[in-house]
Design an enzyme around this catalytic site. Structure first.
Site, PDB file in Angstrom:
ATOM      1  N   GLU A   1      58.514  -4.882  18.267  1.00  0.00           N
ATOM      2  CA  GLU A   1      57.349  -5.500  18.728  1.00  0.00           C
ATOM      3  C   GLU A   1      57.407  -7.235  19.199  1.00  0.00           C
ATOM      4  OE1 GLU A   1      57.246  -3.095  16.323  1.00  0.00           O
ATOM      5  OE2 GLU A   1      55.364  -2.032  16.551  1.00  0.00           O
TER       6      GLU A   1
ATOM      7  N   THR B   1      57.896   9.319  19.787  1.00  0.00           N
ATOM      8  CA  THR B   1      57.632   8.053  20.150  1.00  0.00           C
ATOM      9  C   THR B   1      56.421   8.485  21.242  1.00  0.00           C
ATOM     10  OG1 THR B   1      57.928   6.350  21.919  1.00  0.00           O
ATOM     11  CG2 THR B   1      59.567   7.837  21.621  1.00  0.00           C
TER      12      THR B   1
ATOM     13  N   ASP C   1      51.185  -2.637  16.231  1.00  0.00           N
ATOM     14  CA  ASP C   1      51.136  -2.651  14.604  1.00  0.00           C
ATOM     15  C   ASP C   1      51.275  -3.904  14.003  1.00  0.00           C
ATOM     16  OD1 ASP C   1      50.929   0.142  14.234  1.00  0.00           O
ATOM     17  OD2 ASP C   1      53.001   0.331  14.606  1.00  0.00           O
TER      18      ASP C   1
ATOM     19  N   ARG D   1      55.206  11.789  13.767  1.00  0.00           N
ATOM     20  CA  ARG D   1      56.117  10.995  13.459  1.00  0.00           C
ATOM     21  C   ARG D   1      56.620  11.536  12.242  1.00  0.00           C
ATOM     22  NH1 ARG D   1      54.211  10.771  17.761  1.00  0.00           N
ATOM     23  NH2 ARG D   1      53.650   8.861  18.662  1.00  0.00           N
TER      24      ARG D   1
ATOM     25  N   ARG E   1      46.119   6.833  16.271  1.00  0.00           N
ATOM     26  CA  ARG E   1      46.272   6.540  17.559  1.00  0.00           C
ATOM     27  C   ARG E   1      47.346   7.268  18.049  1.00  0.00           C
ATOM     28  NH1 ARG E   1      49.215   1.601  16.013  1.00  0.00           N
ATOM     29  NH2 ARG E   1      47.366   0.571  15.467  1.00  0.00           N
ATOM     30  N   ASP E   2      48.569   7.443  17.427  1.00  0.00           N
ATOM     31  CA  ASP E   2      49.673   8.161  18.037  1.00  0.00           C
ATOM     32  C   ASP E   2      49.165   9.574  18.253  1.00  0.00           C
ATOM     33  OD1 ASP E   2      51.022   6.077  17.487  1.00  0.00           O
ATOM     34  OD2 ASP E   2      51.992   6.994  15.516  1.00  0.00           O
TER      35      ASP E   2
ATOM     36  N   ARG F   1      55.437   9.926   5.558  1.00  0.00           N
ATOM     37  CA  ARG F   1      53.840   9.643   6.150  1.00  0.00           C
ATOM     38  C   ARG F   1      53.299  11.015   5.967  1.00  0.00           C
ATOM     39  NH1 ARG F   1      52.269   7.723  12.334  1.00  0.00           N
ATOM     40  NH2 ARG F   1      53.397   5.770  11.882  1.00  0.00           N
TER      41      ARG F   1
HETATM   42  C1  NOJ Z   1      54.803   2.537  16.687  1.00  0.00           C
HETATM   43  C2  NOJ Z   1      53.822   3.249  16.124  1.00  0.00           C
HETATM   44  O1  NOJ Z   1      53.923   4.362  15.657  1.00  0.00           O
HETATM   45  C3  NOJ Z   1      52.517   3.118  17.120  1.00  0.00           C
HETATM   46  O2  NOJ Z   1      51.276   3.293  16.594  1.00  0.00           O
HETATM   47  C4  NOJ Z   1      52.209   1.608  17.666  1.00  0.00           C
HETATM   48  O3  NOJ Z   1      51.220   1.716  18.704  1.00  0.00           O
HETATM   49  C5  NOJ Z   1      53.385   1.092  18.230  1.00  0.00           C
HETATM   50  N1  NOJ Z   1      54.563   1.098  17.217  1.00  0.00           N
HETATM   51  C6  NOJ Z   1      53.345  -0.257  18.480  1.00  0.00           C
HETATM   52  O4  NOJ Z   1      53.419  -1.252  17.572  1.00  0.00           O
END
Ligand code: NOJ
Length: 808
Positions: free
Chosen positions: A643, A715, A499, A350, A366-367, A360
């Site tokens: 979100e 994304t 998030d 990202r 997780r990403d 960052r």
């Molecule tokens: C973008 C974030 O980079 C990701 O880690 C997250 O899962 C999604 N937003 C949803 O909140």
């Protein structure tokens, strides 16, 4: 409205109308030397870090949204008229100015035609190099000779740190200078200071002092130059009418205590039909290195060679999986753009875009672990390398480090509980989901590669100790098991996938419960393969107990709830006034293998009824307005945005895949089509962002801009949608023993074909669907022999294989 088209043969997207509703971008280079470029040549470049190695300026959130950039101005000395090789920044009237921009795999090419002059500009970063090339060809198509001045222009940052450059002007305006040295502008920052830059930064010159950049030209003599932006642009002017261009002469002024730029003026005379070719070069090097780089382009044919090299590098990756279905918009995404976007998110994480500035300083856990899945079918060994890094960023307690620093040192990192780590990364908390992403990613690697030995590879933990991959996975489960709430489900901690959902140390997350359920299934499968009965038993027991709890506490008859807060509020309950139906628990109940078929169908039908829109399914509905912080932090966003009940793009991949698991090909395909960027090609005025890549989210039904996309390119959508198309709709599913073929397609398709490489074998697969079913395989022929079932066993694959699948 349509602004361009897909050129599948060349793996390019071609923009024919330059006034796109947003800058439509492409990526050049790598994070070693990265560049983002819009269809109007806007954008920025950096060395190693978008935030700390920024070379050229870009103004976030400005208008126009992509300025400044890599501009080439052309001025006709007789007509005193000028324009640019990209439509912007000069922005000539489009009735007189023709343009075409081709975004390809790591290069962008632009053509313009204006008043008898044609330009052809190619922008790229050569493979494994840390500078950029802008090759310009100018052709006189007029019947008379033309006298032109060409101006290459770049606005340097005054400080490699983007924030300092932007806001700390009382300092950064006084540290930068420019020089002109034979065909190049050199910029020096903190020129005599050896502590700044330094050899290892890749930003210093040969003497190791200060930070240096160059902008030079090969193929012509520079007639005049400017090194001071404010002189080049002039007072009360902009990039659309810079003074030096309008007056027809740079002023030979250099920067001292202002804003540095590189402006190089080259005067040419072109006979009718004559073409002049020159190459501008830009990078973070001092004079000696820059001279060498310029030297490489003495023979201009090097450019074509480098371009071919780039194309073959990228195309050979993408070619490993190609499909021909009746839907060209589907094909363009699978074959080129979704796949390419998966590589871009894999490589860039990202880090840098027109929304992300690179601040960052590392990889989100997780990403990154999810991004790996997007390239698994194309480059499994590259995927493995990154997976190993991520395993080495798993804390010995089993949790993932929220941020894996770019200079990650396995075995020596602090944890979110350590003040130093928290201070350095800004992450003082664990996320509930991070390490659980390792399961779908690891199992996909094992099944794609067949490299079973990986399970026993020993990898350090981030803080202390080491363990096999198998042990890493066990500890990831243990991390969740050690943090169960009162309903026996994992607590939500600082966040789960979402998030903005803060369920804390005691509230529970259904998303994570399903992740854990999946993880236990994967772990059990691996343990069984290892014949480790004790671990099979351990996983089975935990899975059964977790399953009971989910069934007991989280199913409301027509939906799964989203979670429980610490004080007992049920998030996503049908009783709620807000957010009473959530997308992710329904899809994950299926992806995890938990939902009973009837439950699955009921929940997914409700999703279709209540969450689906013509541009994809909303994350939940209605949006939060009253119930808000501290749990539902998404209430900070406007309704049906991001979100807060927006059409979040990443979960659409899960939605498509879940439908394919239910065998509902028509619905899976409908969901894909709703969010397929290519399918929005002729509705670009609604979607706004690029029709060739996914964005992070799309505005939902309560927005006056319903359907508008946001946060382009970087994304997790790239990987989830890719997986849903490759494994779900196309049904190509690697297993330990071979490749299973189980397509789930729209019933209107009567046939399609695919080319797939699998464990170094080549497969040409033809699928026929004479009875127009959505799922089901009646017969599979491998190299002329009928197989039992739909698995192509690994040991029966030859170097080249012909496969026929008959659905029915
Ligand atoms: C973008 C974030 O980079 C990701 O880690 C997250 O899962 C999604 N937003 C949803 O909140």
């Amino acid at each position: 409205m349509k602004y361009g088209y897909f050129d599948g043969d060349n793996k390019e997207y071609v923009i024919t109308k330059p006034n796109t509703p947003a800058p439509w971008a492409n990526y050049l280079g790598s994070p070693e030397y990265g560049a983002i470029i819009s269809n109007n040549a806007g954008g920025y470049s950096f060395v190693k870090s978008g935030a700390n190695g920024r070379i050229i300026r870009y103004r976030f959130n400005s208008t126009p949204a992509d300025q400044p950039g890599r501009y080439i101005y052309i001025r006709d000395r007789e007509m005193a008229d000028y324009w640019s090789a990209s439509w912007q920044p000069v922005g000539k009237d489009l009735s007189e100015y023709e343009s075409e921009c081709r975004h390809g795999t790591a290069y962008t090419a632009m053509k313009s035609k204006y008043k008898g002059i044609e330009t052809d500009t190619l922008y790229y970063v050569p493979l494994d190099k840390t500078y950029e090339v802008w090759r310009l060809k100018v052709t006189n198509q007029d019947e008379r000779p033309r006298k032109l001045s060409l101006f290459g222009y770049v606005e340097f940052t005054n400080d490699a740190n983007y924030e300092q450059d932007t806001v700390n002007l009382q300092y950064t305006q006084f540290i930068s200078k420019t020089y002109f040295r034979e065909n190049m502008i050199l910029q020096a920052i903190n020129e005599h200071v050896s502590e700044v830059g330094g050899g290892a930064s890749g930003l210093s010159d040969e003497a190791g002092e200060g930070i240096w950049r160059f902008f030079g030209v090969q193929g012509a003599e520079v007639n005049r130059y400017d090194g001071d932006r404010d002189i080049f642009v002039g007072d009360y002017r902009g990039y659309q009418n810079p003074a030096s261009v309008e007056q027809g002469a740079c002023t030979n002024t250099l920067n001292y205590n202002g804003n540095s730029c590189g402006a190089l003026q080259i005067d040419v005379e072109l006979a009718p039909g004559e073409t002049k070719e020159i190459v501008f070069l830009l990078g973070a090097y001092g004079e000696a290195d820059a001279r060498q780089i310029l030297g490489r382009y003495e023979t201009l044919t090097v450019v074509e060679e480098e371009l071919q090299e780039l194309k073959s590098y990228w195309h050979s990756k993408l070619d490993r999986f190609q499909v021909q279905t009746p839907d060209d918009n589907f094909n363009q995404m699978v074959n080129v753009w979704n796949a390419y976007q998966c590589f871009i998110t894999f490589i860039w994480s990202r880090a840098a875009s027109f929304q992300y500035c690179g601040l960052r300083n590392g990889l989100g856990y997780r990403d990154t672990v999810q991004d790996i899945q997007g390239i698994m079918h194309l480059e499994p060994e590259l995927a493995r390398e990154r997976l190993t890094l991520m395993l080495s960023a798993q804390v010995s307690n089993g949790g993932g480090l929220p941020l894996v620093k770019f200079d990650h040192r396995p075995g020596h990192e602090g944890t979110p509980d350590d003040p130093d780590y928290a201070r350095e990364t800004g992450h003082p908390f664990y996320r509930a989901d991070d390490a659980l992403w390792l399961f779908p990613t690891t199992i996909r690697y094992l099944k794609e590669s067949g490299n079973w030995a990986y399970v026993d590879e020993v990898i350090p933990f981030s803080d202390q100790g080491e363990g096999t991959v198998y042990e890493h996975l066990r500890r990831a489960i243990q991390f969740s098991i050690d943090r169960l709430g009162e309903h026996g489900m994992p607590v939500g901690l600082h966040a789960d996938w979402n998030d903005a959902l803060r369920l804390g140390a005691h509230g529970e997350s259904l998303f994570v419960a399903f992740q854990l359920y999946l993880a236990l299934g994967v772990y059990k499968e691996i343990a069984a393969h290892k014949q480790d009965d004790a671990q099979v038993h351990w996983a089975e027991q935990l899975r059964a107990a977790l399953g009971d709890n989910i069934q007991k506490h989280a199913w409301e008859g027509d939906r799964f709830v989203r979670g429980f807060t610490e004080d007992g509020y049920v998030v996503g309950s049908r009783e709620n006034e807000e957010a009473s139906l959530w997308l992710n628990p329904q899809t994950w109940s299926i992806l995890s293998g938990f939902a009973e078929p009837e439950q699955a169908r009921t929940a997914m039908d409700l999703v279709y009824e209540q969450l689906n829109t013509e541009y994809g399914a909303m994350l939940f509905y209605p949006p939060f307005k009253k119930f808000g912080l501290p749990v539902a932090r998404m209430a900070l966003f406007n309704g049906t945005t991001k979100e807060n009940a927006g059409i979040f793009s990443q979960p659409q991949g899960w939605l498509i895949q879940a439908e394919t698991m239910l065998g509902r090909g028509n619905r899976a395909y409908q969901y894909f089509t709703e969010i397929n960027p290519a399918a929005m090609n002729d509705k670009a005025e609604i979607r706004k962002i690029e029709p060739y890549v996914h964005g992070q989210s799309i505005e939902g039904i309560d927005s006056p801009f319903f359907g508008r996309g946001h946060v382009h390119w970087l994304t997790g959508t790239a990987s989830t949608v890719m997986v849903s198309l490759a494994e779900g709709i196309m049904g190509v599913q690697p297993t330990f023993d071979g490749l299973r073929l189980d397509p789930c397609i729209p019933s209107t398709w009567s046939e399609f074909s695919m080319y797939r490489e699998f464990r170094s074998k080549r497969l040409r697969i033809k699928v026929e669907n004479p009875n127009h079913v959505e799922k089901g395989v009646a017969k599979v022929m491998l190299n002329g022999e009928e197989l039992e079932g739909n698995l192509l066993p690994d040991d029966r694959l030859r170097e080249n294989n012909d496969v026929l699948v008959l659905m029915g």
